[in-house]
Design an enzyme around this catalytic site. Structure first.
Site, PDB file in Angstrom:
ATOM      1  N   ARG A  25       0.802  -1.479   0.020  1.00  0.00           N
ATOM      2  CA  ARG A  25      -0.431   0.062  -0.333  1.00  0.00           C
ATOM      3  C   ARG A  25       1.084   1.316  -0.241  1.00  0.00           C
ATOM      4  NH1 ARG A  25      -2.940   0.071   6.494  1.00  0.00           N
ATOM      5  NH2 ARG A  25      -0.677   0.432   7.194  1.00  0.00           N
ATOM      6  N   ASP A  39      -5.566   6.451  16.111  1.00  0.00           N
ATOM      7  CA  ASP A  39      -4.362   5.521  15.419  1.00  0.00           C
ATOM      8  C   ASP A  39      -4.464   5.200  14.341  1.00  0.00           C
ATOM      9  OD1 ASP A  39      -5.272   3.541  16.901  1.00  0.00           O
ATOM     10  OD2 ASP A  39      -4.443   2.293  15.822  1.00  0.00           O
ATOM     11  N   ASN A  40      -5.851   5.419  13.522  1.00  0.00           N
ATOM     12  CA  ASN A  40      -6.334   5.423  12.471  1.00  0.00           C
ATOM     13  C   ASN A  40      -7.326   6.175  11.663  1.00  0.00           C
ATOM     14  OD1 ASN A  40      -6.069   2.354  12.639  1.00  0.00           O
ATOM     15  ND2 ASN A  40      -8.351   2.049  13.040  1.00  0.00           N
ATOM     16  N   ASP A  89      -6.084   2.805   6.972  1.00  0.00           N
ATOM     17  CA  ASP A  89      -6.236   1.166   7.847  1.00  0.00           C
ATOM     18  C   ASP A  89      -8.315   0.702   7.807  1.00  0.00           C
ATOM     19  OD1 ASP A  89      -3.681   1.140   8.018  1.00  0.00           O
ATOM     20  OD2 ASP A  89      -5.022   0.982  10.625  1.00  0.00           O
TER      21      ASP A  89
HETATM   22  P1  AMP Z   1      -5.744  -1.884  13.596  1.00  0.00           P
HETATM   23  O1  AMP Z   1      -7.212  -2.096  14.289  1.00  0.00           O
HETATM   24  O2  AMP Z   1      -6.008  -2.837  12.211  1.00  0.00           O
HETATM   25  O3  AMP Z   1      -5.955  -0.956  13.501  1.00  0.00           O
HETATM   26  O4  AMP Z   1      -4.703  -2.444  14.094  1.00  0.00           O
HETATM   27  C1  AMP Z   1      -4.303  -2.181  15.874  1.00  0.00           C
HETATM   28  C2  AMP Z   1      -2.812  -1.980  16.277  1.00  0.00           C
HETATM   29  O5  AMP Z   1      -2.677  -3.547  15.924  1.00  0.00           O
HETATM   30  C3  AMP Z   1      -1.764  -1.138  15.164  1.00  0.00           C
HETATM   31  O6  AMP Z   1      -1.094  -1.101  15.771  1.00  0.00           O
HETATM   32  C4  AMP Z   1      -1.649  -2.827  14.035  1.00  0.00           C
HETATM   33  O7  AMP Z   1      -0.720  -2.311  13.287  1.00  0.00           O
HETATM   34  C5  AMP Z   1      -1.915  -4.052  15.093  1.00  0.00           C
HETATM   35  N1  AMP Z   1      -1.971  -5.139  14.697  1.00  0.00           N
HETATM   36  C6  AMP Z   1      -3.286  -5.356  13.996  1.00  0.00           C
HETATM   37  N2  AMP Z   1      -3.130  -6.395  12.982  1.00  0.00           N
HETATM   38  C7  AMP Z   1      -1.928  -7.141  13.735  1.00  0.00           C
HETATM   39  C8  AMP Z   1      -1.334  -8.552  13.674  1.00  0.00           C
HETATM   40  N3  AMP Z   1      -2.023  -9.379  13.298  1.00  0.00           N
HETATM   41  N4  AMP Z   1       0.042  -8.703  14.451  1.00  0.00           N
HETATM   42  C9  AMP Z   1       0.474  -7.537  14.731  1.00  0.00           C
HETATM   43  N5  AMP Z   1      -0.311  -6.811  14.996  1.00  0.00           N
HETATM   44  C10 AMP Z   1      -1.460  -5.823  14.581  1.00  0.00           C
HETATM   45 MG    MG Z   2      -4.781   0.309  12.487  1.00  0.00          MG
END
Ligand code: AMP
Ligand code: MG
Length: 527
Positions: free
Chosen positions: A200, A278-279, A288
């Site tokens: 991306r 964070d998104n 995201d």
């Molecule tokens: P998200 O809800 O996808 O925005 O993720 C929230 C946080 O969790 C971010 O720091 C992501 O990088 C981390 N994260 C989400 N899925 C994974 C995964 N499968 N392995 C490691 N970190 C993850």
């Molecule tokens: Mg995220």
């Protein structure tokens, strides 16, 4: 995870690359900033190799837009799969891949340190669009994975790829997808699923959470360095401002971009699903893609994320939540203000225009979606719009179809008094008398348009209301087919979503209300 060391060197394969990989990768913005300042914004980290990677999708038109050739993508798919699957580095590059640290508020609560848990920054490309950062999403754990596997399943990678391109097709600021590399490697979510890596890209992946991280740790030097560099690179129009003015100016600009983005989301029925800080992109991109959904029926309180039991991120909450997130950003910027007694008031003032910016832009978008001349609005237009939206909400009418079918397929001139609504519109409503009452007012308003405006009304309806959006069940159809190795649905869907305002008559079925099974599709944060 194998940080600080690279598993393979492409050089030893002795392949002379032509095309995309001829372009050198440059050190990304945050790593360069860290290098220059000695501050740890990022950590060097390598991808974890994928078993038998293959390029399932490659975005030639994005490369074309950037003015980069793609001969290697065609002639060397194995090399592209190895590089964009994370098995070998970008050819002839001295740039090391990194993961960045950020924190954030999740579901309204401070969540502490997060960071790129499954995103790996390869570096930057210099393109016709300027500097573009290139990330691999799902290339294995990083120092910020917090016990996660760093992988993304094929299902969620397809959704991310299709949606970022669909948003671009709709003209909404977004990160883009360059490639999808699939692999038979499996990971466990609710069940075992195969994984993929999406390449991306974006001018910047900086999030509100990057600023929040250093504020939370009281690291004002890092905070100042980050904010100054952010302004210089992404908000050059503010670079003449100094001191408090610069901070206030930055917050105001981020608020403005966010307000515009929220208006665009709401106007197409896009529900993000996880608007944690964070998104939230600092440069106003959609960022995201997880449990997002485009509305089918217009249900303003719709919650697309099944993990969101309280409905914090319901569709109609999004503009307000973005405002809440902007306040979190303001709080994180506050330590940089010199004049502490007035700081809170000044930051508050920078945010104050947000509600008006949002509603003005939203009204403008809806006014043009009704085919009214946006430059020549009438005082009663607001009521006309509100009553239309209430009508859709009361009857749970399909959002995309209702707007699109204001004009019949080949209708160009505006309807005249006593003309009935198009059949394709009427068939969406149970309560026809209510539709007819609103329609009569709408036609009356259309008669106030100038003659040329009336004669081109249908064109404006078709140019502002997409026929196709990435409905959940369409993404699901593409996923099911791709999981058995058939990428034809994905490819056709991508073609349609690239130009969603066009008719694409062959795919009319994708512009209809969802089948009953779509109601059982469940989306959560787990992907
Ligand atoms: P998200 O809800 O996808 O925005 O993720 C929230 C946080 O969790 C971010 O720091 C992501 O990088 C981390 N994260 C989400 N899925 C994974 C995964 N499968 N392995 C490691 N970190 C993850
Ligand atoms: Mg995220």
């Amino acid at each position: 995870m194998r940080c600080q060391a690279r598993a393979h060197r492409l050089g030893k394969h002795n392949i002379k690359m032509s095309g995309m990989f001829e372009n050198p990768l440059h050190t990304d913005f945050l790593s360069q900033l860290g290098h220059d300042s000695g501050i740890g914004f990022t950590t060097t980290c390598s991808a974890t190799p994928l078993q038998a990677p293959h390029v399932a999708v490659f975005n030639n038109s994005l490369l074309q837009q950037w003015g980069l050739p793609f001969s290697d993508a065609q002639s060397e798919p194995g090399v592209v799969a190895s590089v964009l699957g994370g098995n070998v580095p970008w050819p002839d590059t001295a740039v090391t891949s990194t993961a960045s640290v950020y924190s954030g508020h999740q579901f309204g609560v401070w969540a502490g340190q997060l960071g790129d848990g499954r995103a790996l920054m390869l570096g930057e490309l210099l393109t016709l669009d300027g500097h573009v950062e290139v990330q691999l999403k799902g290339a294995g754990p990083t120092p910020y994975s917090r016990g996660g596997d760093g992988r993304a399943v094929l299902r969620s990678s397809i959704r991310e790829y299709l949606c970022s391109e669909a948003m671009h097709g709709l003209g909404i600021p977004t990160t883009r997808a360059l490639a999808l590399v699939a692999s038979p490697t499996t990971v466990r979510r609710e069940v075992l699923e195969t994984t993929a890596v999406v390449t991306r890209t974006a001018p910047s992946f900086l999030r509100f959470g990057h600023v929040e991280h250093f504020a939370h740790h009281g690291d004002h030097e890092a905070l100042r360095t980050l904010v100054d560099a952010l302004v210089e690179r992404y908000f050059p129009e503010l670079s003449g401002l100094v001191g408090d003015q610069r901070i206030v100016g930055l917050l105001g600009s981020v608020a403005q971009r966010t307000a515009t983005l929220m208006a665009q989301w709401q106007s197409v029925g896009f529900c993000h699903g996880v608007m944690n800080t964070d998104n939230m992109s600092l440069i106003g991109l959609t960022l995201d893609y997880g449990p997002f959904q485009f509305l089918d029926a217009y249900i303003p309180t719709h919650i697309c994320n099944h993990s969101d039991s309280g409905g914090r991120y319901a569709f109609n909450q999004q503009p307000q939540i973005a405002y809440w997130n902007l306040h979190a950003l303001a709080q994180a910027l506050a330590p940089l203000m010199d004049n502490n007694t007035q700081a809170a008031g000044q930051l508050q003032q920078a945010l104050a225009p947000y509600p008006t910016l949002f509603s003005t832009h939203y009204t403008l978008l809806l006014t043009s979606k009704l085919g009214l001349a946006a430059a020549n609005t009438h005082p009663e237009d607001a009521d006309l719009i509100n009553d239309w939206m209430s009508l859709l909400a009361r009857q749970g009418v399909d959002h995309t179809l209702a707007w699109r079918n204001l004009a019949a397929t080949s209708q160009v001139a505006a309807p005249k008094p006593n003309n009935n609504p198009p059949a394709a519109l009427s068939m969406l409503f149970n309560d026809l008398p209510s539709l007819h009452m609103w329609w009569a007012r709408y036609i009356e308003r259309l008669q106030l348009l100038s003659e040329p405006e009336q004669l081109s009304w249908g064109h404006r309806i078709k140019a502002t209301n997409p026929k196709f959006v990435l409905r959940n069940h369409l993404a699901q159809d593409a996923i099911i087919a791709a999981q058995s190795g058939d990428w034809s649905v994905f490819n056709s869907l991508k073609t349609v979503l690239d130009t969603p305002f066009e008719e694409h008559h062959t795919f009319n079925e994708w512009a209809s209300v969802p089948p009953a099974w779509a109601a059982d599709l469940s989306l959560s944060c787990s992907s």
